[in-house]
Design an enzyme around this catalytic site. Structure first.
Site, PDB file in Angstrom:
ATOM      1  N   GLU A   1       0.743   3.962   1.761  1.00 54.95           N
ATOM      2  CA  GLU A   1       1.171   4.438   3.083  1.00 54.95           C
ATOM      3  C   GLU A   1       2.359   3.613   3.587  1.00 54.95           C
ATOM      4  OE1 GLU A   1      -1.779   3.450   2.021  1.00 54.95           O
ATOM      5  OE2 GLU A   1      -3.431   4.330   3.124  1.00 54.95           O
TER       6      GLU A   1
ATOM      7  N   HIS B   1       0.828  -1.206   0.000  1.00 52.41           N
ATOM      8  CA  HIS B   1       0.000   0.000   0.000  1.00 52.41           C
ATOM      9  C   HIS B   1       0.867   1.262   0.000  1.00 52.41           C
ATOM     10  CE1 HIS B   1      -4.109  -1.805   1.387  1.00 52.41           C
ATOM     11  NE2 HIS B   1      -3.533  -2.503   0.418  1.00 52.41           N
TER      12      HIS B   1
ATOM     13  N   CYS C   1      -5.912   1.427   5.524  1.00 56.86           N
ATOM     14  CA  CYS C   1      -6.536   0.168   5.973  1.00 56.86           C
ATOM     15  C   CYS C   1      -5.973  -0.212   7.346  1.00 56.86           C
ATOM     16  CB  CYS C   1      -6.259  -0.944   4.955  1.00 56.86           C
ATOM     17  SG  CYS C   1      -4.539  -1.481   4.998  1.00 56.86           S
TER      18      CYS C   1
ATOM     19  N   CYS D   1      -2.102  -0.790   7.414  1.00 55.88           N
ATOM     20  CA  CYS D   1      -1.322   0.456   7.391  1.00 55.88           C
ATOM     21  C   CYS D   1      -1.501   1.223   8.698  1.00 55.88           C
ATOM     22  CB  CYS D   1      -1.721   1.308   6.188  1.00 55.88           C
ATOM     23  SG  CYS D   1      -1.151   0.569   4.645  1.00 55.88           S
TER      24      CYS D   1
HETATM   25  N1  LIG Z   1      -5.332   3.001   2.001  1.00 57.43           N
HETATM   26  C1  LIG Z   1      -5.088   2.263   0.901  1.00 57.43           C
HETATM   27  C2  LIG Z   1      -6.040   1.428   0.374  1.00 57.43           C
HETATM   28  C3  LIG Z   1      -5.748   0.684  -0.741  1.00 57.43           C
HETATM   29  N2  LIG Z   1      -4.521   0.789  -1.301  1.00 57.43           N
HETATM   30  C4  LIG Z   1      -4.257   0.065  -2.552  1.00 57.43           C
HETATM   31  C5  LIG Z   1      -4.367  -1.409  -2.606  1.00 57.43           C
HETATM   32  C6  LIG Z   1      -4.798  -1.665  -4.021  1.00 57.43           C
HETATM   33  O1  LIG Z   1      -3.686  -1.572  -4.909  1.00 57.43           O
HETATM   34  C7  LIG Z   1      -5.724  -0.505  -4.315  1.00 57.43           C
HETATM   35  C8  LIG Z   1      -7.169  -0.825  -3.989  1.00 57.43           C
HETATM   36  O2  LIG Z   1      -7.711  -1.518  -5.070  1.00 57.43           O
HETATM   37  P1  LIG Z   1      -9.284  -1.745  -5.225  1.00 57.43           P
HETATM   38  O3  LIG Z   1      -9.691  -2.631  -4.073  1.00 57.43           O
HETATM   39  O4  LIG Z   1      -9.951  -0.407  -5.146  1.00 57.43           O
HETATM   40  O5  LIG Z   1      -9.443  -2.398  -6.557  1.00 57.43           O
HETATM   41  O6  LIG Z   1      -5.244   0.535  -3.473  1.00 57.43           O
HETATM   42  C9  LIG Z   1      -3.581   1.635  -0.775  1.00 57.43           C
HETATM   43  O7  LIG Z   1      -2.458   1.754  -1.302  1.00 57.43           O
HETATM   44  N3  LIG Z   1      -3.880   2.341   0.327  1.00 57.43           N
END
Ligand SMILES: Nc1ccn([C@H]2C[C@H](O)[C@@H](COP(=O)(O)O)O2)c(=O)n1
Length: 187
Positions: free
Chosen positions: A104, A102, A128, A131
């Protein structure tokens, strides 16, 4: 008086904007969130691109990050797809969530272990639970986010539960400027 001299005189008068502080400069929070958004543009995720930026108490950017696969895990080999709900084990291995770091977490890792006590984290998407654990452990004291599109999911409820429990502040960033244009040809 020549035209040049008249222009010089005008530039020297108190009315000329050239003699005063600019008014439409970027404010700190917009600046750091825009940095996060720019960082998100590096992401190869086809659905959600996330960017994050860590800033110290003196408004210095400490690190930035975006969501992507671990170093040397090829963007062209690992899957960007999502496994359908209630998938079999083999399908789960084709889900990006098994592999993506992620934004973060990448920003935190990019600080190379320096002290993050009292820093702020700007992220384009609410962190999430995984993180949130890292945010708490490294001593980040405030989280500013743009979107909370997964707020209803258990991971994000757990994240808020942990952040609330330890007093890490979080707030949605409301930009002062709706858009910022970056023009590579501007002089
Ligand atoms: N706080 C966050 C939440 C999600 N991510 C990343 C993880 C995945 O690459 C994407 C989410 O994909 P989706 O479920 O919308 O198809 O975002 C993050 O980096 N930080």
């Amino acid at each position: 008086m020549s035209e040049d001299a008249a222009q010089d005189l005008e530039a020297q008068t108190s009315k000329s904007p050239e003699n005063h502080k600019r008014k439409d400069y970027l404010h700190w929070d917009d600046y750091f969130m825009a940095t996060s958004l720019l960082s998100a543009k590096r992401s190869k995720d086809p659905v959600t691109q996330v960017g994050a930026c860590i800033v110290d108490s003196q408004n210095r950017i400490v690190a930035i990050g975006y969501n992507g696969f671990p170093r040397n895990c090829s963007d062209d080999v690992f899957p960007w797809s999502k496994a359908p709900k209630r998938s079999k084990k083999d399908d789960l291995l084709e889900d990006k969530k098994m592999y993506v770091v992620h934004a973060e977490a990448n920003a935190i890792l990019n600080t190379k272990g320096m002290s993050l006590s009292g820093t702020r984290l700007y992220t384009t998407l609410f962190p999430c639970n995984e993180c949130a654990k890292l945010i708490i452990q490294v001593g980040i004291s405030q989280v500013l986010y743009l979107s909370d599109k997964y707020a209803h999911k258990p991971k994000y409820l757990a994240s808020k539960r942990m952040l609330d429990a330890v007093g890490v502040e979080y707030k949605r960033h409301i930009p002062l400027k709706k858009t910022i244009t970056i023009d590579f040809e501007e002089d």
